[in-house]
Design an enzyme around this catalytic site. Structure first.
Site, mmCIF file in Angstrom:
data_model
loop_
_atom_site.group_PDB
_atom_site.id
_atom_site.type_symbol
_atom_site.label_atom_id
_atom_site.label_comp_id
_atom_site.label_asym_id
_atom_site.label_seq_id
_atom_site.Cartn_x
_atom_site.Cartn_y
_atom_site.Cartn_z
ATOM 1 N N CYS A 24 -2.311 -3.969 -4.656
ATOM 2 C CA CYS A 24 -0.937 -3.961 -5.161
ATOM 3 C C CYS A 24 -0.312 -2.565 -5.058
ATOM 4 C CB CYS A 24 -0.916 -4.383 -6.617
ATOM 5 S SG CYS A 24 -1.720 -5.946 -6.912
ATOM 6 N N GLU B 264 -13.855 -6.757 10.408
ATOM 7 C CA GLU B 264 -12.690 -6.717 9.533
ATOM 8 C C GLU B 264 -11.376 -6.901 10.290
ATOM 9 O OE1 GLU B 264 -12.429 -3.160 7.079
ATOM 10 O OE2 GLU B 264 -12.851 -1.848 8.756
ATOM 11 N N LYS C 173 -6.333 -1.872 1.453
ATOM 12 C CA LYS C 173 -6.705 -0.493 1.772
ATOM 13 C C LYS C 173 -7.381 0.175 0.577
ATOM 14 C CE LYS C 173 -6.433 3.275 4.328
ATOM 15 N NZ LYS C 173 -7.480 3.296 5.371
ATOM 16 N N HIS D 142 -37.890 -9.548 12.636
ATOM 17 C CA HIS D 142 -38.345 -10.156 11.384
ATOM 18 C C HIS D 142 -37.406 -11.277 10.944
ATOM 19 C CE1 HIS D 142 -41.546 -7.269 11.019
ATOM 20 N NE2 HIS D 142 -40.677 -6.302 11.266
ATOM 21 N N TRP E 69 -1.289 -8.207 -4.414
ATOM 22 C CA TRP E 69 -2.510 -8.712 -3.760
ATOM 23 C C TRP E 69 -3.173 -9.582 -4.822
ATOM 24 C CZ3 TRP E 69 -7.884 -8.288 -4.316
ATOM 25 C CH2 TRP E 69 -8.642 -8.545 -3.176
ATOM 26 N N ARG F 186 -1.444 -1.117 2.199
ATOM 27 C CA ARG F 186 -2.483 -1.312 1.191
ATOM 28 C C ARG F 186 -2.996 -2.755 1.183
ATOM 29 N NH1 ARG F 186 -1.992 2.585 -3.236
ATOM 30 N NH2 ARG F 186 -2.698 0.995 -4.660
ATOM 31 N N LYS G 221 -16.147 -2.535 11.358
ATOM 32 C CA LYS G 221 -14.857 -2.377 12.048
ATOM 33 C C LYS G 221 -14.520 -3.653 12.815
ATOM 34 C CE LYS G 221 -13.099 0.221 10.661
ATOM 35 N NZ LYS G 221 -13.634 0.928 9.561
ATOM 36 N N ASN H 282 -0.124 -3.047 -11.511
ATOM 37 C CA ASN H 282 -1.344 -2.984 -10.692
ATOM 38 C C ASN H 282 -2.517 -2.956 -11.653
ATOM 39 O OD1 ASN H 282 0.334 -2.640 -8.551
ATOM 40 N ND2 ASN H 282 -0.363 -0.584 -8.007
ATOM 41 N N GLY H 283 -3.577 -3.688 -11.320
ATOM 42 C CA GLY H 283 -4.758 -3.706 -12.176
ATOM 43 C C GLY H 283 -5.009 -5.104 -12.708
HETATM 44 C C1 G6P Z 1 -11.539 -0.879 1.366
HETATM 45 C C2 G6P Z 1 -11.029 -0.374 2.693
HETATM 46 C C3 G6P Z 1 -12.155 0.313 3.450
HETATM 47 C C4 G6P Z 1 -12.748 1.432 2.615
HETATM 48 C C5 G6P Z 1 -13.195 0.923 1.237
HETATM 49 C C6 G6P Z 1 -13.492 2.074 0.307
HETATM 50 O O1 G6P Z 1 -12.446 -1.907 1.555
HETATM 51 O O2 G6P Z 1 -10.513 -1.439 3.463
HETATM 52 O O3 G6P Z 1 -11.648 0.865 4.645
HETATM 53 O O4 G6P Z 1 -13.851 1.976 3.280
HETATM 54 O O5 G6P Z 1 -12.143 0.180 0.622
HETATM 55 O O6 G6P Z 1 -12.308 2.766 0.055
HETATM 56 P P1 G6P Z 1 -12.204 4.282 -0.313
HETATM 57 O O7 G6P Z 1 -10.737 4.535 -0.469
HETATM 58 O O8 G6P Z 1 -12.964 4.447 -1.601
HETATM 59 O O9 G6P Z 1 -12.817 5.066 0.788
#
Ligand code: G6P
Length: 612
Positions: A2, A491, A607, A507, A76, A27, A488, A102-103
């Site tokens: 959010c 996602e 994000k 294994h 979100w 975000r 990568k 937010n939260g």
């Molecule tokens: C989300 C983002 C990732 C990031 C992770 C941790 O999942 O999409 O790209 O690595 O959060 O975020 P931070 O801001 O703590 O690095």
């Protein structure tokens, strides 16, 4: 996740709010909305499921909605599906209060039931509507908005960044914060609130960061801030150095591609100021020169890609420092009863500095007496402020949801820290130290060379984009890199992808090897190349297709079995991952492009993850 923007000003608010919300799109969100106090003194809310473009259309770009004080939100979904009704702002039933949040309000169910018993009727499934209804409930009781705010805050539990408007207080926004970021922006005859500085860059670079339990009252001419006891607080103002252009695409089709291409510069910004006369100097550690000498255990904590940097850090630190080092997921750390005490160094890695699980780990580590060193990109973020020591990566704003340049700068910083600490402990020879510093200076040039291979990677991706299942294998640092390469790819392209230590494949997972499966073999750790080569042969024997990433001098070893090769220049093993990640990022990017995915805003992802 959010996002919040708010303006108390003199110009029309909605166009400013819409622009600000667009800056927050990165975000990740599923609905958006705005509320303004209109010129006739009523609250008007417009909101909808979907992108800001839909909201723009719905509000006719905001032009017909007159009013100079407003709040906006990108949601979100957590409580209640993404929908028009659940989008923020949420209003109280009397239409006197509108709220963006937010939260998560953890006790919203009991509050909702109690408000319903007193006759209040709820429209949405959100926890946020409880805040608006509770505000009106107390406003009816006390006839004073600030009394209502403090009474409401005393009832809610959880995390919040709140922007509140009331039709009874035109020209004013009330803001409150606990465990979710919120900042104040200072303009000329206009002031702002925002969850994220990128929303404000085109209006002001002067900001203050609200602390937990503070409440702010913002008007065009003034910003007043109060603590939990309603006493006035004087806040420090900070100048934000990020410029507007760094938050724009600058001719690239996607932020992700722009940020991949920016990596040589970003990495240079991270290390150059910390290299003085061929020595690594961390100003941030100047006050604790003997820190590492008192440490007998290291934890590297992060989420997502930041955790993957922690895995790289674990390998590097254990090898050079001979101190037990463990990478732990932020979401697990506080629940695994970690062995932490005053002799423990906890390195929290975070781009945003706001990830809730990483923040919770930081607090747990501090509670147990550890020294917490944070590696953070966003200046003034919560993790940066609460850590004992903060070392900024200086990658600049990262907009694409999938991290690239922040990851690279974290990698380089971790290698520098490792060498810096090794030198303090006398565990690196002066030749190796000198070689590292030299290789570090040459790194941006080698990154540029690696980026120059973009055409080959694009072609490889165009031949591989229709695989349903992709595996990444590697050993040691190559294994740590595979974790990130795989993340990568999955996602942004939505292809099922897993990463394994190459020796572990047999294994269990080898049972999945068959024609149609793609295995990305990472083989750059020189002492392990032969072993990884053997693992690659195990999968080609079973019909899997192989893409090999190796150093230029090893290409011929792989050319027979691999259907395509991604060569990278060789460098110091502590920096090699900074080169290796580039083809993997570009591969994921072009695979996603071929599959028509929404690269900068992949489905369901955010994000900055500010919920548990
Ligand atoms: C989300 C983002 C990732 C990031 C992770 C941790 O999942 O999409 O790209 O690595 O959060 O975020 P931070 O801001 O703590 O690095």
């Amino acid at each position: 996740m959010c996002g919040i923007i708010g303006i108390a000003g003199k110009t029309q608010a909605v166009p400013v709010l819409l622009d600000g919300l667009e800056k927050l799109e990165y975000r990740g969100y599923d609905s958006a909305g705005v509320a303004v106090i209109t010129d006739d003194g009523t609250l008007r809310v417009e909101k909808c499921k979907g992108r800001i473009a839909v909201l723009r259309e719905k509000t006719d770009e905001g032009a017909p909605i007159t009013g100079t004080t407003g709040i906006g939100h990108t949601r979100w979904a957590t409580h209640g599906e993404p929908s028009d009704i659940n989008a923020h702002p949420q209003m109280g039933q009397e239409g006197i209060v509108a709220v963006v949040h937010n939260g998560i309000i953890e006790n919203y169910r009991e509050l909702k039931q109690s408000l319903e018993r007193s006759g209040r009727v709820f429209q949405s499934e959100t926890d946020t509507e409880v805040v608006a209804q509770l505000m009106e409930y107390y406003y009816d009781m006390y006839h004073d908005l600030m009394d209502a705010v403090y009474a409401m805050l005393s009832r809610i539990r959880g995390s919040y960044a709140l922007g509140i408007l009331s039709s009874d207080a035109p020209g004013q926004i009330i803001a409150a914060k606990k465990d979710a970021p919120l900042l104040i922006g200072y303009g000329e005859g206009e002031n702002f609130i925002a969850s994220d500085v990128t929303a404000l860059l085109s209006h002001t670079r002067t900001v203050s960061y609200l602390d937990d339990d503070e409440v702010a009252v913002i008007t065009p001419e003034s910003v007043r801030i109060y603590d939990a006891g309603r006493l006035p607080v004087t806040k420090e103002k900070h100048a934000v150095e990020w410029d507007v252009s760094s938050a724009e695409k600058g001719g690239y089709a996607h932020f992700m591609l722009k940020e991949i291409m920016e990596q040589p510069d970003a990495v240079r910004r991270t290390f150059s100021p910390r290299l003085q006369d061929s020595r690594i100097e961390f100003e941030e550690l100047a006050g604790v020169p003997d820190l590492i000498k008192n440490i007998s255990r290291i934890y590297l904590v992060g989420c997502g890609s930041a955790y993957h940097v922690g895995v790289v850090g674990k390998y590097m630190m254990e090898k050079l420092l001979r101190i037990p080092a463990e990478a732990v997921l932020g979401s697990e750390f506080r629940y695994c009863d970690p062995i932490v005490g005053p002799d423990t160094l906890v390195i929290v890695i975070s781009q945003s500095g706001e990830t809730l699980d990483s923040m919770a780990a930081l607090r747990e580590a501090k509670r147990r007496g550890a020294t917490v060193l944070a590696v953070v990109n966003v200046i003034g973020s919560s993790i940066a402020r609460e850590a004992d020591i903060v070392i900024y990566t200086w990658a600049g704003p990262e907009i694409a949801v999938a991290t690239t340049k922040a990851y690279s700068t974290q990698l380089v910083l971790l290698s520098m820290l490792t060498v810096y600490f090794a030198e303090k402990l006398g565990k690196i020879s002066s030749e190796d130290y000198g070689r590292y510093v030299n290789d570090l200076s040459e790194l941006p040039g080698k990154m540029e060379t690696t980026l120059g291979n973009i055409g080959n990677i694009q072609k490889t991706a165009s031949l591989s984009f229709n695989h349903d299942s992709v595996f990444f294998i590697g050993r040691n640092l190559d294994y740590a890199l595979g974790l990130e390469g795989s993340l990568k790819l999955k996602e942004i392209s939505y292809i099922h992808s897993e990463s394994y230590a190459a020796g572990e494949l047999k294994h269990g997972t080898i049972s999945l090897m068959e024609p149609g499966v793609l295995v990305v073999t990472l083989a750059t750790c020189s002492s392990l190349i032969e072993k990884t080569w053997s693992n690659m042969v195990e999968v080609t024997t079973r019909g899997a297709d192989v893409l090999a990433l190796t150093t230029e001098d090893n290409v011929s070893r792989f050319s027979e079995e691999a259907s395509a090769i991604l060569p990278v220049p060789s460098t110091n093993e502590l920096l090699q991952m900074n080169l290796n990640i580039i083809p993997l990022q570009l591969f994921a990017y072009y695979v996603a492009l071929n599959r028509g995915c929404d690269i900068d805003k992949p489905r369901n992802l955010a994000k900055s993850v500010t919920v548990e």
